[in-house]
Design a protein around this motif. Structure first.
Motif, PDB file in Angstrom:
ATOM      1  N   VAL A  16       0.811  -1.317   0.165  1.00 33.92           N
ATOM      2  CA  VAL A  16      -0.028  -0.070  -0.035  1.00 33.92           C
ATOM      3  C   VAL A  16       0.680   1.273  -0.088  1.00 33.92           C
ATOM      4  CG1 VAL A  16      -1.674   1.397   1.430  1.00 33.92           C
ATOM      5  CG2 VAL A  16      -1.946  -1.066   1.150  1.00 33.92           C
ATOM      6  N   ALA A  17       1.908   1.254   0.611  1.00 35.28           N
ATOM      7  CA  ALA A  17       3.031   2.331   0.787  1.00 35.28           C
ATOM      8  C   ALA A  17       3.421   2.724  -0.467  1.00 35.28           C
ATOM      9  CB  ALA A  17       3.967   2.261   2.101  1.00 35.28           C
ATOM     10  N   VAL A  18       3.716   1.626  -1.371  1.00 30.98           N
ATOM     11  CA  VAL A  18       4.253   1.833  -2.610  1.00 30.98           C
ATOM     12  C   VAL A  18       3.384   2.430  -3.546  1.00 30.98           C
ATOM     13  CG1 VAL A  18       5.535   0.571  -4.600  1.00 30.98           C
ATOM     14  CG2 VAL A  18       6.290   0.103  -2.079  1.00 30.98           C
ATOM     15  N   LEU A  19       2.315   1.772  -3.523  1.00 33.69           N
ATOM     16  CA  LEU A  19       0.911   2.126  -4.497  1.00 33.69           C
ATOM     17  C   LEU A  19       0.499   3.502  -4.355  1.00 33.69           C
ATOM     18  CD1 LEU A  19      -0.627  -0.989  -5.212  1.00 33.69           C
ATOM     19  CD2 LEU A  19       0.889  -0.191  -6.796  1.00 33.69           C
ATOM     20  N   LEU A  20       0.239   3.855  -3.002  1.00 30.07           N
ATOM     21  CA  LEU A  20      -0.388   5.187  -2.667  1.00 30.07           C
ATOM     22  C   LEU A  20       0.076   6.222  -3.410  1.00 30.07           C
ATOM     23  CD1 LEU A  20      -2.576   5.687  -0.897  1.00 30.07           C
ATOM     24  CD2 LEU A  20      -0.745   6.540   1.120  1.00 30.07           C
ATOM     25  N   PRO A  21       1.319   6.622  -3.831  1.00 31.95           N
ATOM     26  CA  PRO A  21       1.567   7.728  -4.544  1.00 31.95           C
ATOM     27  C   PRO A  21       1.015   7.696  -6.054  1.00 31.95           C
ATOM     28  CG  PRO A  21       3.491   6.973  -3.609  1.00 31.95           C
ATOM     29  CD  PRO A  21       2.660   6.039  -3.198  1.00 31.95           C
TER      30      PRO A  21
END
Length: 114
Positions: A14-19
């Motif tokens: 999620v942290a990688v895909l959020l941006p």
């Protein structure tokens, strides 16, 4: 108690895909803003051209365009060859791309001509 080696991996994903998701949402919102403003300025140009075709003064036609599309537009009117011509310009500010210049044009034949 068993240990799971993949614990916390969904948080990292999620942290990688959020941006990417945030950029996608910004682009979608920007496209909606551009499309909506383009429709408004095209309607304003058409209405102002119809007023010119009826013989209304250019200042009143410009006022109609401003009532439809807002005060932050630029309107130019002209007449040639028995047609009233109106060009409306507007700028839309997008978060990632800056200002985008929009243009709409309409013309209508004068009603009192044969």
């Amino acid at each position: 108690m068993a240990r799971y080696p993949e614990a916390g991996s969904s948080t990292a994903e999620v942290a990688v895909l959020l941006p990417a998701v945030a950029i996608l949402l910004a682009v979608a919102a920007g496209a909606g803003a551009v499309g909506g403003q383009q429709v408004r300025i095209q309607q304003a140009a058409s209405a102002a051209a119809r007023e010119l075709a009826r013989g209304t003064a250019a200042s009143e036609a410009i006022g109609t365009a401003h009532r439809i599309a807002g005060e932050r537009i630029s309107v130019s009117c002209g007449e040639s060859g028995g047609y009233g011509r109106v060009v409306v310009r507007s700028a839309v500010q997008l978060p990632l791309l800056g200002d985008i210049e929009l243009r709409a044009e309409a013309s209508a034949r004068h009603e009192n001509l044969p």
